[in-house]
Write an enzyme that holds these catalytic residues in place. Structure first.
Site, PDB file in Angstrom:
ATOM      1  N   LYS A 111      26.971  82.578  27.530  1.00  9.70           N
ATOM      2  CA  LYS A 111      28.410  82.402  27.772  1.00  9.70           C
ATOM      3  C   LYS A 111      29.027  81.752  26.555  1.00  9.70           C
ATOM      4  O   LYS A 111      28.382  80.955  25.873  1.00  9.70           O
ATOM      5  CB  LYS A 111      28.647  81.501  28.997  1.00  9.70           C
ATOM      6  CG  LYS A 111      30.011  81.688  29.623  1.00  9.70           C
ATOM      7  CD  LYS A 111      30.044  82.920  30.480  1.00  9.70           C
ATOM      8  CE  LYS A 111      31.366  83.145  31.143  1.00  9.70           C
ATOM      9  NZ  LYS A 111      31.293  84.260  32.115  1.00  9.70           N
ATOM     10  N   GLY A 226      43.493  87.249  47.204  1.00  5.92           N
ATOM     11  CA  GLY A 226      43.753  87.680  45.824  1.00  5.92           C
ATOM     12  C   GLY A 226      44.056  89.156  45.830  1.00  5.92           C
ATOM     13  O   GLY A 226      43.591  89.896  46.719  1.00  5.92           O
ATOM     14  N   GLY A 228      44.071  91.117  42.689  1.00  8.90           N
ATOM     15  CA  GLY A 228      43.903  91.488  41.283  1.00  8.90           C
ATOM     16  C   GLY A 228      42.797  92.506  41.135  1.00  8.90           C
ATOM     17  O   GLY A 228      42.508  93.273  42.059  1.00  8.90           O
ATOM     18  N   ASN A 229      42.137  92.479  39.984  1.00  7.66           N
ATOM     19  CA  ASN A 229      41.132  93.501  39.677  1.00  7.66           C
ATOM     20  C   ASN A 229      40.013  93.546  40.718  1.00  7.66           C
ATOM     21  O   ASN A 229      39.764  94.589  41.332  1.00  7.66           O
ATOM     22  CB  ASN A 229      40.574  93.229  38.268  1.00  7.66           C
ATOM     23  CG  ASN A 229      39.488  94.213  37.900  1.00  7.66           C
ATOM     24  OD1 ASN A 229      38.349  94.077  38.332  1.00  7.66           O
ATOM     25  ND2 ASN A 229      39.831  95.226  37.134  1.00  7.66           N
ATOM     26  N   ALA A 230      39.349  92.417  40.923  1.00  8.70           N
ATOM     27  CA  ALA A 230      38.167  92.406  41.801  1.00  8.70           C
ATOM     28  C   ALA A 230      38.548  92.766  43.239  1.00  8.70           C
ATOM     29  O   ALA A 230      37.913  93.625  43.869  1.00  8.70           O
ATOM     30  CB  ALA A 230      37.505  91.037  41.754  1.00  8.70           C
TER      31      ALA A 230
HETATM   32  P1  NAD Z   1      42.851  88.930  38.372  1.00 10.51           P
HETATM   33  O1  NAD Z   1      43.623  88.055  37.467  1.00 10.51           O
HETATM   34  O2  NAD Z   1      42.914  90.407  38.183  1.00 10.51           O
HETATM   35  O3  NAD Z   1      43.285  88.647  39.891  1.00 10.51           O
HETATM   36  C1  NAD Z   1      43.375  87.377  40.432  1.00 10.51           C
HETATM   37  C2  NAD Z   1      44.218  87.450  41.677  1.00 10.51           C
HETATM   38  O4  NAD Z   1      44.189  86.193  42.332  1.00 10.51           O
HETATM   39  C3  NAD Z   1      45.681  87.769  41.418  1.00 10.51           C
HETATM   40  O5  NAD Z   1      46.140  88.709  42.345  1.00 10.51           O
HETATM   41  C4  NAD Z   1      46.378  86.438  41.660  1.00 10.51           C
HETATM   42  O6  NAD Z   1      47.716  86.604  42.128  1.00 10.51           O
HETATM   43  C5  NAD Z   1      45.506  85.880  42.743  1.00 10.51           C
HETATM   44  N1  NAD Z   1      45.686  84.446  42.931  1.00 10.51           N
HETATM   45  C6  NAD Z   1      45.880  83.471  42.002  1.00 10.51           C
HETATM   46  N2  NAD Z   1      46.057  82.287  42.602  1.00 10.51           N
HETATM   47  C7  NAD Z   1      45.954  82.522  43.939  1.00 10.51           C
HETATM   48  C8  NAD Z   1      46.049  81.708  45.080  1.00 10.51           C
HETATM   49  N3  NAD Z   1      46.288  80.396  44.967  1.00 10.51           N
HETATM   50  N4  NAD Z   1      45.881  82.281  46.296  1.00 10.51           N
HETATM   51  C9  NAD Z   1      45.633  83.602  46.415  1.00 10.51           C
HETATM   52  N5  NAD Z   1      45.553  84.421  45.361  1.00 10.51           N
HETATM   53  C10 NAD Z   1      45.724  83.894  44.153  1.00 10.51           C
HETATM   54  O7  NAD Z   1      41.365  88.385  38.307  1.00 10.51           O
HETATM   55  P2  NAD Z   1      40.005  89.136  38.680  1.00 10.51           P
HETATM   56  O8  NAD Z   1      39.439  89.712  37.450  1.00 10.51           O
HETATM   57  O9  NAD Z   1      40.216  89.982  39.865  1.00 10.51           O
HETATM   58  O10 NAD Z   1      39.112  87.883  39.047  1.00 10.51           O
HETATM   59  C11 NAD Z   1      39.164  87.279  40.333  1.00 10.51           C
HETATM   60  C12 NAD Z   1      37.876  86.538  40.575  1.00 10.51           C
HETATM   61  O11 NAD Z   1      36.791  87.460  40.456  1.00 10.51           O
HETATM   62  C13 NAD Z   1      37.573  85.415  39.593  1.00 10.51           C
HETATM   63  O12 NAD Z   1      36.885  84.400  40.276  1.00 10.51           O
HETATM   64  C14 NAD Z   1      36.644  86.071  38.598  1.00 10.51           C
HETATM   65  O13 NAD Z   1      35.822  85.130  37.941  1.00 10.51           O
HETATM   66  C15 NAD Z   1      35.846  86.961  39.523  1.00 10.51           C
HETATM   67  N6  NAD Z   1      35.167  88.041  38.802  1.00 10.51           N
HETATM   68  C16 NAD Z   1      35.871  89.060  38.258  1.00 10.51           C
HETATM   69  C17 NAD Z   1      35.192  90.049  37.559  1.00 10.51           C
HETATM   70  C18 NAD Z   1      35.930  91.212  36.969  1.00 10.51           C
HETATM   71  O14 NAD Z   1      35.254  92.089  36.417  1.00 10.51           O
HETATM   72  N7  NAD Z   1      37.225  91.305  37.091  1.00 10.51           N
HETATM   73  C19 NAD Z   1      33.792  89.990  37.420  1.00 10.51           C
HETATM   74  C20 NAD Z   1      33.091  88.933  38.007  1.00 10.51           C
HETATM   75  C21 NAD Z   1      33.808  87.957  38.698  1.00 10.51           C
END
Ligand code: NAD
Length: 424
Positions: A111, A226, A228-230
Site C-alpha cells: 500500500k 452508499g 457509488g461504484n461498489a
Molecule cells: P464511491 O466514492 O464511488 O461511493 C461512495 C458512496 O458512499 C457515494 O455514493 C457516497 O455518496 C456515499 N456516502 C458517503 N458518505 C455517506 C454516508 N455518510 N452515508 C451513506 N452514504 C455515504 O466509492 P466506492 O469506490 O464505491 O467505495 C466505497 C467503499 O468500497 C469504500 O469503503 C472503498 O474502500 C470500498 N472499496 C471499493 C473498491 C472499488 O473498486 N471501488 C474496491 C474495494 C473496496
C-alpha cells in the site's frame, strides 16, 4: 495522538488467526504481522507560485511470499496526521496480503500514500502531475511488474496511474512497462470489467452465501448503503440475479422504497438532482433505519465504522456483504454471529477489484487482451472459490466468516513462507 491504531488492529487479526491455528511461535506471528519494508519519502514539488513544498509519501511492502506486492496508492490527509498515516498504510498493506491470499491470486500485499488532500487543497493539474511523478521517482527502485504493482485508491485515478507508469518506463530506458501498475485507462493497457469489478464480485459472493443460507435470490430484498461504484454495481448485479433493491443511501441521506426500484432509475434521479433522496415513491429514513431495515441482504458499500453494537442488536437481515472496507466495528461481530446473520467480510466481499487488477497485470504481461466476459468469468472463478474455501474453514474451526477468511489467508501465506524458509 490518534484514537485508534489501525496497525494494532491488523496485528490483532493476525494474532487471532494464529490462535485458532495453534501457532504460538512469537517470531512467526511477528513475521506475519510486520511489513517486510516500509519506505518513507520526501517529495519536493515546485508549486505554481514558484515556491517549493515538501510532501511526505509512503510505500509499505507487507508480504511477498506468494507473489509481487500489490496495493493502491492514496492521496489523503487523515485526521491523525502523517504519523497516523504511516500506521494506516502498514495496516492496509497487511490487509492486501490477506485479500490476495483468500482469492488465491499469486500476489502479496502493499500500500502507498501521499499525505495530501487534492480536493480540499485544490492542487492544479500541473502540481498534481509533478507530485505524482516525484513520488513515482522516489519509489521507482522498489516497484516494478515483478516486484510491486500499485493501483488507484482514495483520490487517485487512471490519470495518476498513467503518469506513474510513464515515469517508471522513462526511468528504465523507455522500457514499455504497463504491468508496473493497474487501474490504467483502457487505452493505456487497462482491463475491461475493472469498473464493475468490486460490485460484481460482491454479488458473486452473495450468490454463493445465498445457496448456503437457502435464500432465494429471485425476489430477495436488498438494502444498499452508499450509491457509488461498489454499491451500485453490486445492486445492479443482484438485480440481474432477480433481487429487488428496497432501500439505498448516499452522503445526503437514506431512503426506503417499499415496492423496490431499479438501480438505473435511482441513478438517473441522483444524476439529475445530486442525491438519491427525493426519489419518487420513496420515504426519507435515518441511517439507523436503513441499516436495520427488514431485508434478506444488506450491502454496506460506503464507509467504515457503520455497524456498531447498538445497530447490530437491531439488524433484521439474513446476510451482510461488506462491499465497503471496515463497515462493521469489532464490538458488533459477536452479536451478529449470535443472531446467525452471515457476514461476508470486506477482505472477501470486495476482492473482485483486486482480482481484476491481477487480471489486468496478467494481460499486460502477456500483451494479449481478454473480452469483458472472459475477465468477469475468471474473476468469478477466483472469488467463488475464495468464498467456498473460507466457508469450509469456518465450519472446520467453528468460527465466523471474518475469522475464517483470516485463518485461510494466514495458512496460505505461511505455507509459501515455509516452502522458502529464511535466506540470507
Ligand atoms: P464511491 O466514492 O464511488 O461511493 C461512495 C458512496 O458512499 C457515494 O455514493 C457516497 O455518496 C456515499 N456516502 C458517503 N458518505 C455517506 C454516508 N455518510 N452515508 C451513506 N452514504 C455515504 O466509492 P466506492 O469506490 O464505491 O467505495 C466505497 C467503499 O468500497 C469504500 O469503503 C472503498 O474502500 C470500498 N472499496 C471499493 C473498491 C472499488 O473498486 N471501488 C474496491 C474495494 C473496496
Amino acid at each position: 495522538m490518534v484514537k485508534h491504531d489501525p496497525f494494532a488492529n491488523a496485528t490483532k487479526q493476525v494474532n487471532d488467526a494464529c490462535d485458532i491455528l495453534g501457532i504460538s511461535d512469537k517470531g512467526i506471528r511477528e513475521y506475519l504481522a510486520m511489513p517486510n519494508k516500509m519506505l518513507r519519502v520526501k517529495i519536493p514539488v515546485k508549486m505554481d507560485n514558484g515556491k517549493i513544498r515538501i510532501f511526505t509519501g509512503f510505500r509499505s511492502q507487507h508480504n511477498n511470499d506468494r507473489g509481487p506486492y500489490k496495493g493502491g496508492i492514496r492521496y489523503f490527509n487523515p485526521e491523525g496526521g502523517v504519523e497516523y498515516m504511516e500506521r494506516e498504510v502498514m495496516a492496509l498493506s497487511s490487509w492486501m496480503t490477506w485479500k490476495c491470499a483468500i482469492v488465491d491470486i499469486p500476489l502479496g500485499g502493499g500500500k502507498g500514500a501521499i499525505y495530501v488532500n487534492p480536493k480540499t487543497e485544490k492542487l492544479s493539474d500541473g502540481e498534481m502531475e509533478r507530485l505524482t511523478r516525484g513520488f513515482a521517482y522516489k519509489i521507482s527502485e522498489i516497484i516494478g511488474p515483478e516486484k510491486d504493482i500499485p493501483a488507484p485508491d482514495v483520490y487517485t485515478t487512471g490519470r495518476e496511474m498513467t503518469q506513474i507508469m510513464d515515469t517508471f518506463s522513462k526511468l528504465n530506458g523507455n522500457k514499455y512497462s504497463p504491468g508496473v501498475i493497474t487501474g490504467k485507462p483502457i487505452s493505456m493497457g487497462g482491463s475491461l470489467a475493472r469498473n464493475v469489478a468490486t460490485g460484481l464480485g460482491a454479488a458473486y459472493t452473495i450468490r454463493e452465501a445465498a445457496k448456503t443460507l437457502k435464500i432465494k435470490l429471485k425476489g430477495a430484498k436488498v438494502v444498499l448503503q452508499g450509491f457509488g461504484n461498489a454499491s451500485t454495481f453490486a445492486g445492479e448485479s443482484l438485480e440481474k440475479m432477480g433481487s429487488i433493491v428496497i432501500a439505498v443511501s448516499d452522503s445526503k441521506g437514506s431512503i426506503s422504497i417499499p415496492k423496490g426500484a431499479k438501480v438505473s432509475k435511482i441513478l438517473e434521479h441522483k444524476q439529475k438532482t445530486g442525491s438519491v433522496v427525493g426519489f419518487p415513491g420513496s420515504k426519507k429514513i435515518s441511517t439507523e433505519e436503513l441499516l436495520t431495515t427488514k431485508c434478506d441482504i444488506l450491502v454496506p458499500g460506503a464507509l467504515e465504522n457503520q455497524i456498531d453494537a447498538k445497530i447490530a442488536e437491531k439488524l433484521q437481515c439474513k446476510l451482510i456483504a461488506e462491499a465497503a472496507n471496515g463497515p462493521t466495528l469489532p464490538e458488533a461481530d459477536p452479536i451478529i454471529y449470535k443472531k446467525k446473520i452471515m457476514v461476508i467480510p470486506d477482505i472477501l466481499a470486495n476482492s473482485g477489484g483486486v482480482c481484476i487488477s491481477y487480471l489486468e497485470w496478467v494481460q499486460n504481461n502477456m500483451g494479449y487482451y481478454w473480452t469483458f466476459d472472459e475477465v468477469a468469468s475468471k474473476m468469478e472463478a477466483n472469488i467463488t472459490k475464495g468464498f467456498k474455501d473460507a466457508l469450509a474453514v469456518s465450519k472446520k474451526h467453528k468460527v465466523d466468516m471474518r475469522k475464517a477468511t483470516m485463518v485461510l489467508a494466514v495458512e496460505r501465506v505461511l505455507e509459501a513462507f515455509n516452502q522458502k524458509g529464511i535466506w540470507p
